[in-house]
Write a protein that holds these residues in place. Structure first.
Motif, PDB file in Angstrom:
ATOM      1  N   GLY A 202       0.795  -1.232   0.000  1.00  0.00           N
ATOM      2  CA  GLY A 202       0.000   0.000   0.000  1.00  0.00           C
ATOM      3  C   GLY A 202       0.818   1.267   0.000  1.00  0.00           C
ATOM      4  O   GLY A 202       1.432   1.599   0.996  1.00  0.00           O
ATOM      5  N   SER A 203       0.809   1.997  -1.067  1.00  0.00           N
ATOM      6  CA  SER A 203       1.601   3.212  -1.104  1.00  0.00           C
ATOM      7  C   SER A 203       0.785   4.416  -1.555  1.00  0.00           C
ATOM      8  O   SER A 203       1.297   5.504  -1.637  1.00  0.00           O
ATOM      9  CB  SER A 203       2.793   3.035  -2.038  1.00  0.00           C
ATOM     10  OG  SER A 203       2.323   2.886  -3.354  1.00  0.00           O
ATOM     11  N   GLU A 204      -0.480   4.187  -1.841  1.00  0.00           N
ATOM     12  CA  GLU A 204      -1.297   5.300  -2.325  1.00  0.00           C
ATOM     13  C   GLU A 204      -2.328   5.723  -1.292  1.00  0.00           C
ATOM     14  O   GLU A 204      -2.746   4.942  -0.455  1.00  0.00           O
ATOM     15  CB  GLU A 204      -2.012   4.895  -3.614  1.00  0.00           C
ATOM     16  CG  GLU A 204      -1.067   4.946  -4.809  1.00  0.00           C
ATOM     17  CD  GLU A 204      -1.684   4.394  -6.078  1.00  0.00           C
ATOM     18  OE1 GLU A 204      -2.914   4.160  -6.090  1.00  0.00           O
ATOM     19  OE2 GLU A 204      -0.935   4.189  -7.038  1.00  0.00           O
ATOM     20  N   GLU A 205      -2.744   6.988  -1.359  1.00  0.00           N
ATOM     21  CA  GLU A 205      -3.841   7.483  -0.525  1.00  0.00           C
ATOM     22  C   GLU A 205      -5.087   6.660  -0.854  1.00  0.00           C
ATOM     23  O   GLU A 205      -5.343   6.363  -2.023  1.00  0.00           O
ATOM     24  CB  GLU A 205      -4.125   8.955  -0.855  1.00  0.00           C
ATOM     25  CG  GLU A 205      -3.069   9.905  -0.329  1.00  0.00           C
ATOM     26  CD  GLU A 205      -3.506  10.650   0.927  1.00  0.00           C
ATOM     27  OE1 GLU A 205      -4.728  10.811   1.125  1.00  0.00           O
ATOM     28  OE2 GLU A 205      -2.633  11.051   1.704  1.00  0.00           O
ATOM     29  N   PRO A 206      -5.868   6.289   0.176  1.00  0.00           N
ATOM     30  CA  PRO A 206      -7.083   5.524  -0.126  1.00  0.00           C
ATOM     31  C   PRO A 206      -8.071   6.365  -0.933  1.00  0.00           C
ATOM     32  O   PRO A 206      -8.143   7.574  -0.758  1.00  0.00           O
ATOM     33  CB  PRO A 206      -7.646   5.196   1.252  1.00  0.00           C
ATOM     34  CG  PRO A 206      -7.029   6.178   2.184  1.00  0.00           C
ATOM     35  CD  PRO A 206      -5.719   6.567   1.593  1.00  0.00           C
ATOM     36  N   SER A 207      -8.800   5.712  -1.826  1.00  0.00           N
ATOM     37  CA  SER A 207      -9.876   6.424  -2.520  1.00  0.00           C
ATOM     38  C   SER A 207     -11.188   5.687  -2.259  1.00  0.00           C
ATOM     39  O   SER A 207     -11.201   4.483  -2.002  1.00  0.00           O
ATOM     40  CB  SER A 207      -9.587   6.518  -4.011  1.00  0.00           C
ATOM     41  OG  SER A 207      -9.408   5.235  -4.541  1.00  0.00           O
ATOM     42  N   PHE A 208     -12.279   6.430  -2.295  1.00  0.00           N
ATOM     43  CA  PHE A 208     -13.578   5.887  -1.903  1.00  0.00           C
ATOM     44  C   PHE A 208     -14.618   6.178  -2.979  1.00  0.00           C
ATOM     45  O   PHE A 208     -14.459   7.090  -3.784  1.00  0.00           O
ATOM     46  CB  PHE A 208     -14.036   6.533  -0.590  1.00  0.00           C
ATOM     47  CG  PHE A 208     -13.195   6.167   0.587  1.00  0.00           C
ATOM     48  CD1 PHE A 208     -13.515   5.079   1.380  1.00  0.00           C
ATOM     49  CD2 PHE A 208     -12.057   6.905   0.896  1.00  0.00           C
ATOM     50  CE1 PHE A 208     -12.732   4.744   2.472  1.00  0.00           C
ATOM     51  CE2 PHE A 208     -11.261   6.571   1.984  1.00  0.00           C
ATOM     52  CZ  PHE A 208     -11.608   5.480   2.779  1.00  0.00           C
ATOM     53  N   ILE A 209     -15.691   5.388  -2.953  1.00  0.00           N
ATOM     54  CA  ILE A 209     -16.828   5.659  -3.831  1.00  0.00           C
ATOM     55  C   ILE A 209     -17.636   6.777  -3.160  1.00  0.00           C
ATOM     56  O   ILE A 209     -17.997   6.662  -1.991  1.00  0.00           O
ATOM     57  CB  ILE A 209     -17.667   4.369  -4.019  1.00  0.00           C
ATOM     58  CG1 ILE A 209     -16.792   3.296  -4.690  1.00  0.00           C
ATOM     59  CG2 ILE A 209     -18.911   4.654  -4.835  1.00  0.00           C
ATOM     60  CD1 ILE A 209     -17.309   1.883  -4.540  1.00  0.00           C
ATOM     61  N   ASP A 210     -17.881   7.839  -3.896  1.00  0.00           N
ATOM     62  CA  ASP A 210     -18.423   9.059  -3.292  1.00  0.00           C
ATOM     63  C   ASP A 210     -19.954   9.049  -3.254  1.00  0.00           C
ATOM     64  O   ASP A 210     -20.602   9.900  -3.865  1.00  0.00           O
ATOM     65  CB  ASP A 210     -17.892  10.274  -4.065  1.00  0.00           C
ATOM     66  CG  ASP A 210     -18.099  11.572  -3.287  1.00  0.00           C
ATOM     67  OD1 ASP A 210     -18.397  11.500  -2.080  1.00  0.00           O
ATOM     68  OD2 ASP A 210     -17.955  12.645  -3.896  1.00  0.00           O
ATOM     69  N   ASP A 211     -20.552   8.090  -2.527  1.00  0.00           N
ATOM     70  CA  ASP A 211     -22.015   8.005  -2.428  1.00  0.00           C
ATOM     71  C   ASP A 211     -22.552   8.978  -1.394  1.00  0.00           C
ATOM     72  O   ASP A 211     -21.977   9.105  -0.305  1.00  0.00           O
ATOM     73  CB  ASP A 211     -22.445   6.582  -2.016  1.00  0.00           C
ATOM     74  CG  ASP A 211     -22.393   5.618  -3.181  1.00  0.00           C
ATOM     75  OD1 ASP A 211     -22.437   6.079  -4.334  1.00  0.00           O
ATOM     76  OD2 ASP A 211     -22.309   4.401  -2.910  1.00  0.00           O
ATOM     77  N   GLU A 212     -23.672   9.590  -1.720  1.00  0.00           N
ATOM     78  CA  GLU A 212     -24.389  10.475  -0.789  1.00  0.00           C
ATOM     79  C   GLU A 212     -24.727   9.699   0.493  1.00  0.00           C
ATOM     80  O   GLU A 212     -25.110   8.535   0.421  1.00  0.00           O
ATOM     81  CB  GLU A 212     -25.683  10.947  -1.476  1.00  0.00           C
ATOM     82  CG  GLU A 212     -26.391  12.097  -0.817  1.00  0.00           C
ATOM     83  CD  GLU A 212     -25.669  13.441  -0.983  1.00  0.00           C
ATOM     84  OE1 GLU A 212     -25.760  14.247  -0.043  1.00  0.00           O
ATOM     85  OE2 GLU A 212     -25.031  13.661  -2.031  1.00  0.00           O
ATOM     86  N   GLY A 213     -24.562  10.346   1.638  1.00  0.00           N
ATOM     87  CA  GLY A 213     -24.939   9.705   2.910  1.00  0.00           C
ATOM     88  C   GLY A 213     -23.824   8.902   3.548  1.00  0.00           C
ATOM     89  O   GLY A 213     -23.995   8.365   4.644  1.00  0.00           O
ATOM     90  N   THR A 214     -22.674   8.801   2.872  1.00  0.00           N
ATOM     91  CA  THR A 214     -21.567   8.026   3.444  1.00  0.00           C
ATOM     92  C   THR A 214     -20.608   8.929   4.219  1.00  0.00           C
ATOM     93  O   THR A 214     -20.607  10.148   4.063  1.00  0.00           O
ATOM     94  CB  THR A 214     -20.753   7.307   2.349  1.00  0.00           C
ATOM     95  OG1 THR A 214     -20.193   8.288   1.467  1.00  0.00           O
ATOM     96  CG2 THR A 214     -21.606   6.330   1.567  1.00  0.00           C
ATOM     97  N   ASP A 215     -19.777   8.267   5.022  1.00  0.00           N
ATOM     98  CA  ASP A 215     -18.723   8.951   5.790  1.00  0.00           C
ATOM     99  C   ASP A 215     -17.821   9.769   4.867  1.00  0.00           C
ATOM    100  O   ASP A 215     -17.551  10.950   5.100  1.00  0.00           O
ATOM    101  CB  ASP A 215     -17.913   7.928   6.619  1.00  0.00           C
ATOM    102  CG  ASP A 215     -17.528   6.646   5.879  1.00  0.00           C
ATOM    103  OD1 ASP A 215     -17.618   6.617   4.636  1.00  0.00           O
ATOM    104  OD2 ASP A 215     -17.128   5.681   6.562  1.00  0.00           O
TER     105      ASP A 215
END
Ligand code: MN
Length: 248
Positions: A202-215
């Motif tokens: 792991g060497s990259e910044e985490p990326s997330f699915i940008d769903d409404e209502g999520t953290d």
């Protein structure tokens, strides 16, 4: 009021100092934290080695174990009576989406929840250099006050992620659900000074699915995200489907 503070970045981390200082507003704070960084140790418990405890100063205990070990040590040995609240953090880096399963910060709150103590995990959403731990600690204090006032629902502990901003620029907290990470698995391999290969996860910044209502969505918009978590990993929505399976 008795409050126990722990973390997974280690007892010397700036986040735990800011948190412990802020929570003295609520009562007597005892710090029981790993003697070094134990990030991403999840809910692991040390069963095959003894644990050592060093009281660095009055009410600050360093343990050569994991965050989960620290909660056990605090509740069953170091604190004179069970605390009213266990608060874990402030982690340097977010703990959102699927990452909560790796997090030692969140696992400490989980362990306190298992032991029937109201608990909160707190993370500051940056992996870079930051001076905003005291700002995030003010938000954590507000959330702790609300926890005390309202009382938690049954089998619930809380996961708070705070945007990396000065206090005046942080928006109102939002209640969110756990989001989803978009995984970009990466292993770095290099050669060590003795000519042998080594690997680093792991060497990259985490990326997330940008769903409404999520953290992730809340923090991205400048809101602290407060997610109620529980230990029941059963996928209740899948129960009916699985009951249709021919198993014998
Ligand atoms: Mn950490």
């Amino acid at each position: 009021m008795q409050i126990m503070v722990t973390n997974d970045d280690g007892i010397g981390a700036p986040g735990i100092k800011a948190l412990a200082e802020a929570l003295t507003e609520l009562g007597n704070v005892t710090v029981v934290a790993p003697d070094r960084e134990r990030s991403a140790t999840g809910h692991s418990l040390t069963l095959h080695a003894p644990l050592r405890v060093f009281e660095l100063r009055q009410g600050w205990f360093a343990v050569d174990g994991t965050p989960t070990d620290c909660v056990n040590m605090g509740l069953h040995s170091l604190l004179p009576s069970p605390p009213d609240l266990v608060v874990s953090g402030i982690n340097h880096g977010s703990n959102m989406g699927d990452d909560v399963t790796y997090s030692g910060t969140v696992a400490a709150a989980m362990e306190a929840n298992l032991m029937g103590i109201p608990s909160l995990a707190v993370s500051l959403a940056t992996y870079g250099a930051t001076e905003y731990f005291p700002d995030a600690a003010k938000i954590a204090l507000q959330v702790c006050r609300a926890m005390i006032r309202q009382g938690l629902p049954a089998d619930t502990f809380l996961n708070l992620n705070i945007p990396n901003l000065p206090f005046a620029e942080i928006k109102t907290p939002l209640i969110t659900r756990q989001g989803k990470r978009s995984f970009v698995g990466k292993i770095v391999d290099k050669i060590d000074p003795r000519g042998r290969k080594y690997y680093w996860i792991g060497s990259e910044e985490p990326s997330f699915i940008d769903d409404e209502g999520t953290d992730y969505n809340a923090v991205g918009k400048g809101h602290p995200s407060l997610t109620p978590l529980h230990l029941d990993l059963t996928n209740h929505r899948a129960l009916e489907a699985l009951k249709q399976w021919q198993l014998a």
